[in-house]
Structure formats: structure tokens, C-alpha cells
Design an enzyme around this catalytic site. Structure first.
Site, PDB file in Angstrom:
ATOM      1  N   ILE A  61      31.277 -11.050 124.839  1.00  0.00           N
ATOM      2  CA  ILE A  61      31.074 -10.095 125.771  1.00  0.00           C
ATOM      3  C   ILE A  61      31.539  -8.614 125.003  1.00  0.00           C
ATOM      4  CG2 ILE A  61      33.365 -10.684 126.776  1.00  0.00           C
ATOM      5  CD1 ILE A  61      33.017  -9.029 129.270  1.00  0.00           C
ATOM      6  N   SER A  62      30.687  -7.650 124.720  1.00  0.00           N
ATOM      7  CA  SER A  62      31.109  -6.791 124.016  1.00  0.00           C
ATOM      8  C   SER A  62      32.470  -6.012 123.895  1.00  0.00           C
ATOM      9  CB  SER A  62      29.948  -5.472 123.931  1.00  0.00           C
ATOM     10  OG  SER A  62      28.881  -6.093 123.881  1.00  0.00           O
ATOM     11  N   GLN A  63      32.835  -5.407 123.010  1.00  0.00           N
ATOM     12  CA  GLN A  63      34.037  -4.508 123.134  1.00  0.00           C
ATOM     13  C   GLN A  63      33.796  -3.370 123.785  1.00  0.00           C
ATOM     14  OE1 GLN A  63      34.344  -2.451 119.347  1.00  0.00           O
ATOM     15  NE2 GLN A  63      36.482  -2.054 119.448  1.00  0.00           N
TER      16      GLN A  63
END
Ligand code: SAM
Length: 659
Positions: A61-63
Site C-alpha cells: 500500500i503506497s506511502q
């Protein structure tokens, strides 16, 4: 109980707005979507950390900052139809759904798509449609789109996505022929076949797998292909490191012989190879290049006891056995013992005390040890002043055994009395320098440094109570000033070697510490003070064992170090050859430029938590800016501790010189 609403607001202010995302609609959306419902079970407490998190199928899950930055770049209007390629957890789709009219999101892993669908439904995000498939072909039935966001990196921009952009539409996509050199691109459609392209900077995403992306099957090959040329570049530049005892090992570090300060890091506080390497390098710098100071991340009074032994100075009255405080294995281990013995026997051959190499502690934790040392010094040199000091330090007596609880004194204002007392004592001692130091400069330096330490520790424990960057900065500033005081006391030609964790000696400005948390460290302060005369050398490892604890004050354990995370600096070095090497980072070349792109780096301190390895131990950094050189040991081993008398029930404790 975690206050996730507060954590979310704090994340938006400190990680996103502060880094330059200005669009208030985007910031509001980020403040609204509960990221914790999109992370895997067990990761909720890390939902608002400034990092990507692992999700199923080896994806991430992206930053949060990256989600915000891409969303802002897409300039989404409330009437827009948006395509996302790479649904992952569904988090970014939820953010987009608050800004756009309709969101279409494609995910190649059916399981991820299904989980994301459930999370979005549970969160009430109704304007998102998800499909399983190859997003490099777009979603022709739903096209055209006003904005397309691709959250995985491919070798080129897929033509289908360009074609599915509406006129004026924006495509945001990471592109790079290798993982190491991905750039975030914004493509705006300005005509039937005309596009404007902008480069929004370096990024690192998981691979975009599909017909118009990478054509790869397994995760392992994805990673290997993405990184393949960077490990090759590292291999080409790596200087193999022989055994520690072979002269060639230390020779490699002679390039730092002319520096004023050489800082040697470590990637954990319990790895034998890091100690052995630093000892071998220090021996050479002392013997051949005139270094006379070894200053380490240890308590001043404890190191002073060692210094008296290794420089063959008389003992200062009743001395306590050094390094009794947690974590004892850090300076009580067989590698340190061997180094102390070497220092002692080498110094025996040196006639002048000033030419002997000394051992100093930069840290401020042993406040009671320092109080004892100042009183012992004054008892011998100036008994009247000793009586005054005893009175002043009496104020700290209730907290001496448990100084970490001292912060509570702030609540009752009790601290003011202590603060004034310790500062006055330090000032008194320093103003008597001329009288005191004339008799024995080394003992005066010791006492003055202890008095400074007590004043710094009083402040440290007070601000520690409130947490945050201030206590870290106070400690690192104290460590730097201690180093500067030793150098000054030893004269203009004095040269020092510093041993401390990578987090202290790697320039903080090029890590999350400095960029996000406003933390400084010794490495940064040394560069600012000494410029090119300071060399910052980091250390790293892939796997093996480490001496550590599971919690503060817990017993020492030997744990297995998890293999490094794909995409991290450690993993790049692991993919490279040979298994032990030295890498110069202070030249300007393609490798150094590639290693300046932010990536994850592992930091293991005294505590190691393999169960939450990624969130607990990885942080972003730019390796070639953080360090001037990097030392790599692919497999490493735990230090062998030398137990204290308390642990063995054997008295007396004669560490480090007893048999
Ligand atoms: N936006 C996601 C979030 O908020 O959690 C993060 C996405 S993750 C960084 C990238 C995702 O892209 C992965 O879930 C991966 O499976 C997916 N992916 C990679 N190639 C793809 C493709 N050709 N089509 C669709 N999804 C793809």
C-alpha cells in the site's frame, strides 16, 4: 488506545503538507480516509507512519505522501472520471473517490481486488468500480478518463492508456527501465496525438506487470529484473574485503587517514562483524595516521574507566566496573575486550601520555556515574567545592537510579531548582579550569565533561518526557559537543575516530529523520563543522544473527536477522558480489547518482522486532548522500557478551581486563 484520528491529522500535517502538497481538497481527503481499514490485520498501528506497508501477494500500500503527491498532480475535479491502475489495498481509490465523480480501478491480483472491494464497500465508498485484469491495456469500455493514475512502475508509458485519456486529461505514471531509476511522469493530452510530458522526480514502485509493462511471472524475478543493473554497478565498484586480520583489510581504509574525524557506523548494536571491522580500521588509523581519540556511543564515566586503564593512568578512587547499564552487551563483548587489550598493549609502548590513544564515551545516560565522578574529583582537588557540589546534585538524588522518570518533575516545577543547580555547578567547574587543569589536564577534562553531561542529562530527561525530536537532538548535539571538546582539549592536530550507530553518523539531512522529523545527528554536525575533513562510513548486512532485546531493559537474546526487504539498499547489496565489500560513495558517478534515489534502509538498534520488521526497522534514506562510504557484510553474527557480576554471581567483575 491509539488515537487514529489524531495520528491521521498529524500524518497529513507533518508528512504531506510539510513536504509541499498544497491542494486543500487533496489534504482534506487524506484527512478523511481511515488508512487503518486498508492495511492488513496487525498493521493498524503503523497506518499513519510515513511508509508503504506490505499487503497480500507481496504488494504494497503506497506511502501516504506518494498517494497525495500523485493525486495532486492529477488535478482532479469533482466532475472527473478517473482510472486507477493497481488497486492494491483500495486506499488510493478511496481517496480518489472523495475527489472525483467516478473511479475505475484495475488490479491484476484477483485476491487483492476482492479484498479492496470489500474494504471500499465497508467504508461506504460507492463511486468506485473494481475489475481484475491487466491495467496496461486500460479499461476501454469506460474510457475516456479525465485522469489516469498508475501505481506500479513500467518500462514505458503504455499506448492504450494515452489513447484512453480525454482531451486535457492527465496521466500520472512511474516509468523507468530499471527499478533504481524510476521517474514519476505527468502526461497531459493536448491534441489528438499530442501530449505534454513533465518529470515529477524519482520514485520507487513495485513493477507494472502486463502486456505493455514488465512481462514477468514470479515476484522474485520481478525484483531481480527491476534491480538487475544496479547490483551489477555495485559489483563493478565494490572492493572485496578480506579477513579482518589481513593487512589488506585495513589498507582499504587508509584513504581516510588524512581526515580529522572518521565516523564508523553500524546497522545494529549487536553485530560482531561491525565491531571487528571498526577495531581493525581504528588500529590502522591509530598506528599509521596519528589518530589518538576513539570516541564511542557509550556513557562518558564508563568509557573514562576504560581510558584510565588503556592509557595507563592512575585509577580515580573507587571505580565502578564499567558498562553495567542496559544494554550491557553493546560495550561488554569479546570484540570490545580484544580491542581494549590491543589499545592497552599498544599504549604501553608510547612514552608520552598525550600520544597514547584514548577511549571516550559520547553519551549521556549514566547520570549517576557522572555525579559520582565529579564528586570524587572535587573531593581530591577541592574539598570545599565538593561540599557545594554535593548539595547541588542532591536535588537529583530521587531520580538518580531511574532518571527516565525525572520528566515528571516538570509537572510540579520541581525541576527549576535542579536545572539551576546543575548549570551553576558546571559553570563553577569550568571557571576554575586554570587552577584545576594545571595539575592534571586529563582528570580535569574528565570532570568537566561529567559536569556538562549532568547538565545535559537534566535537560534530556526533562524533554524526553514529552517525546519528539527535541530529546533526540539534545542527545546528538551533546554527543557532538563532547567530541568537539575532546578534540579541543587534545589540540589542533588531534584526530578522532567515532563509533556510533548509522542513525547517528549518517548525515540526517538525507534520511527521513531530517527530512520528516527535523532530527539532526553527529554525522550532520560533523559535516557542518569539518566539511571534507569528516568521513562518514555506514555499515550494512543482509541476514544472520544479532544480539538484541525484545523490549527496553529486557534480557539479551540472539535473534535471526530477517533477509533484507526487496527494493531496499540492503537487498541491492545482497544481489551484488562479493559477500563482503567496501563501496566508495564520495565520487560523482552513475552509481552514486543511482544510490542517491531514496530507498529503504534497515536500522536495527538495541531492540529488534522481526515480527514487525518492515514498519519497525526500515526508513527511507539516500545512501550516497548519507555516507561517504559503505561497508557490506552479507552475513553477520551476534556479538558474544561478557556477562556482568550480577549475571554470573561471580565477584569481582574485572571487565575488560580480568581473565
Ligand atoms: N494504490 C494501491 C493502494 O493504495 O494500496 C497501491 C498499489 S501497489 C503499489 C501496486 C499494485 O499494482 C499492486 O497491487 C499490483 O498487483 C498492481 N499491478 C501491477 N501490475 C498491474 C497491472 N498490469 N494491472 C493491474 N494492476 C497491476
Amino acid at each position: 488506545m491509539l488515537d487514529l484520528d489524531h495520528a491521521r491529522r498529524h500524518m497529513v500535517d507533518s508528512q504531506i503538507a510539510r513536504r509541499g502538497v498544497r491542494d486543500s481538497r487533496v489534504l482534506d481527503a487524506m484527512r478523511t480516509v481511515p488508512r487503518e481499514i486498508f492495511v492488513d490485520v496487525g498493521f493498524e498501528e503503523f497506518a499513519y507512519e510515513d511508509a508503504p506497508l506490505p499487503i497480500a501477494q507481496g504488494q504494497t500500500i503506497s506511502q501516504p505522501y506518494i498517494v497525495a503527491r500523485m493525486t495532486e498532480a492529477a488535478e482532479i475535479d469533482a466532475s472527473d472520471r478517473v482510472l486507477e491502475v493497481g488497486t492494491g489495498s483500495g486506499y488510493a481509490a478511496a481517496v480518489l473517490s472523495l475527489l472525483a465523480k467516478e473511479v475505475y480501478s484495475i488490479e491484476r491480483h484477483a485476491r487483492l481486488a476482492e479484498m479492496a472491494g470489500r474494504r471500499l464497500a465497508a467504508g461506504g465508498y460507492r463511486n468506485v468500480e473494481i475489475s481484475v485484469g491487466d491495467g496496461t491495456k486500460g479499461w476501454p469500455e469506460a474510457a475516456p478518463f479525465d485522469a489516469i493514475l498508475v501505481t506500479a512502475g513500467g518500462p514505458a508509458i503504455p499506448a492504450a492508456l494515452k489513447q484512453q485519456l480525454a482531451m486535457g486529461g492527465r496521466l500520472i505514471i512511474p516509468v523507468g527501465t530499471e527499478l533504481a531509476s524510476q521517474r514519476l511522469i505527468r502526461l497531459t493530452r493536448v491534441g489528438e496525438a499530442e501530449f505534454e510530458q513533465e518529470d515529477l522526480g524519482g520514485v520507487m514502485f513495485v513493477p507494472l506487470i502486463g502486456e505493455h509493462g514488465w512481462q514477468l511471472e514470479s515476484r522474485e524475478t520481478e525484483i531481480a529484473a527491476g534491480n538487475r543493473s544496479l547490483p551489477r554497478m555495485i559489483t563493478a565498484a565494490a572492493i572485496p574485503l578480506p579477513d579482518f586480520d589481513e593487512p589488506r583489510f585495513a589498507e582499504i581504509f587508509e584513504r581516510f587517514g588524512d581526515h580529522r574525524v572518521v565516523l564508523l557506523g553500524e546497522a545494529s548494536h549487536g553485530t560482531s562483524e561491525f565491531y571487528q571491522a571498526r577495531a581493525a580500521i581504528s588500529r590502522r588509523l591509530i598506528e599509521k595516521h596519528g589518530f589518538t581519540i576513539v570516541a564511542v556511543e557509550a556513557d562518558w564515566p564508563d568509557a573514562a574507566t576504560i581510558d584510565r586503564h588503556v592509557r595507563l593512568r592512575p585509577a580515580a578512587g573507587e571505580e565502578k566496573t564499567p558498562f553495567q547499564r542496559f544494554p550491557t552487551w553493546m560495550w561488554r563483548n569479546t570484540d570490545m575486550q580484544a580491542f581494549f587489550r590491543w589499545l592497552g598493549s599498544r599504549n604501553e609502548k608510547i612514552a608520552r601520555l598525550d600520544d597514547r590513544a584514548g577511549f571516550y564515551g559520547l553519551d549521556l545516560y549514566n547520570m549517576s556515574g557522572s555525579i559520582g565522578a565529579v564528586l570524587r574529583y572535587l573531593d581530591e582537588t577541592d574539598p570545599a567545592a565538593a561540599a557545594v557540589a554535593r548539595e547541588r546534585y542532591g536535588c537529583l538524588t530521587p531520580w538518580q537510579s531511574e532518571p527516565s522518570t525525572y520528566g515528571r518533575a516538570v509537572l510540579t516545577e520541581q525541576y527549576r531548582k535542579c536545572e539551576e543547580a546543575v548549570v551553576a555547578q558546571c559553570r563553577d567547574l569550568l571557571t576554575r579550569q586554570l587552577d584545576y587543569a594545571a595539575q592534571d589536564p586529563d582528570s580535569f577534562l574528565d570532570a568537566a565533561q561529567n559536569a556538562r553531561l549532568i547538565a545535559a542529562a537534566e535537560r534530556y530527561y526533562r524533554v524526553m518526557y514529552y517525546g519528539g525530536a527535541e530529546s533526540w537532538n539534545l542527545r546528538d548535539r551533546h554527543m557532538f559537543e563532547t567530541l568537539a571538546n575532546i578534540l579541543e582539549a587534545k589540540g589542533p592536530d588531534a584526530k578522532a575516530i567515532v563509533w556510533a550507530h548509522n542513525s547517528h553518523i549518517g548525515d540526517a539531512r538525507w534520511t527521513e529523520m531530517g527530512e520528516v522529523r527535523d532530527e539532526i545527528n553527529i554525522g550532520q554536525l560533523c559535516r557542518e563543522r569539518f566539511g571534507q575533513d569528516a568521513a562518514l562510513i555506514g555499515f550494512g548486512t543482509h541476514s544472520g544473527t544479532v544480539a538484541c532485546a525484545s523490549h527496553w531493559d529486557g534480557p539479551m537474546e540472539v535473534k535471526r536477522v530477517q533477509p533484507s526487504q526487496p527494493g531496499s539498499y540492503e537487498n541491492l547489496c545482497h544481489e551484488a558480489e562479493p559477500r563482503r565489500f567496501f563501496l566508495a560513495l564520495d565520487q560523482d558517478g552513475e552509481l552514486q547518482r543511482s544510490l542517491a534515489e531514496p530507498r529503504f534502509e534497515r536500522f536495527i538498534g538495541v531492540i529488534y522486532r522481526p515480527e514487525t520488521e518492515f514498519s519497525s526497522h526500515y526508513a527511507e534514506a539516500s545512501l550516497s548522500r548519507q555516507f561517504d562510504a559503505y561497508v557490506w557484510f552479507d552475513e553477520t553474527h551476534a556479538v558474544t557478551p561478557v556477562p556482568t557480576a550480577k549475571e554470573t554471581a561471580r565477584v569481582p567483575d574485572t571487565y575488560p581486563f580480568g581473565l
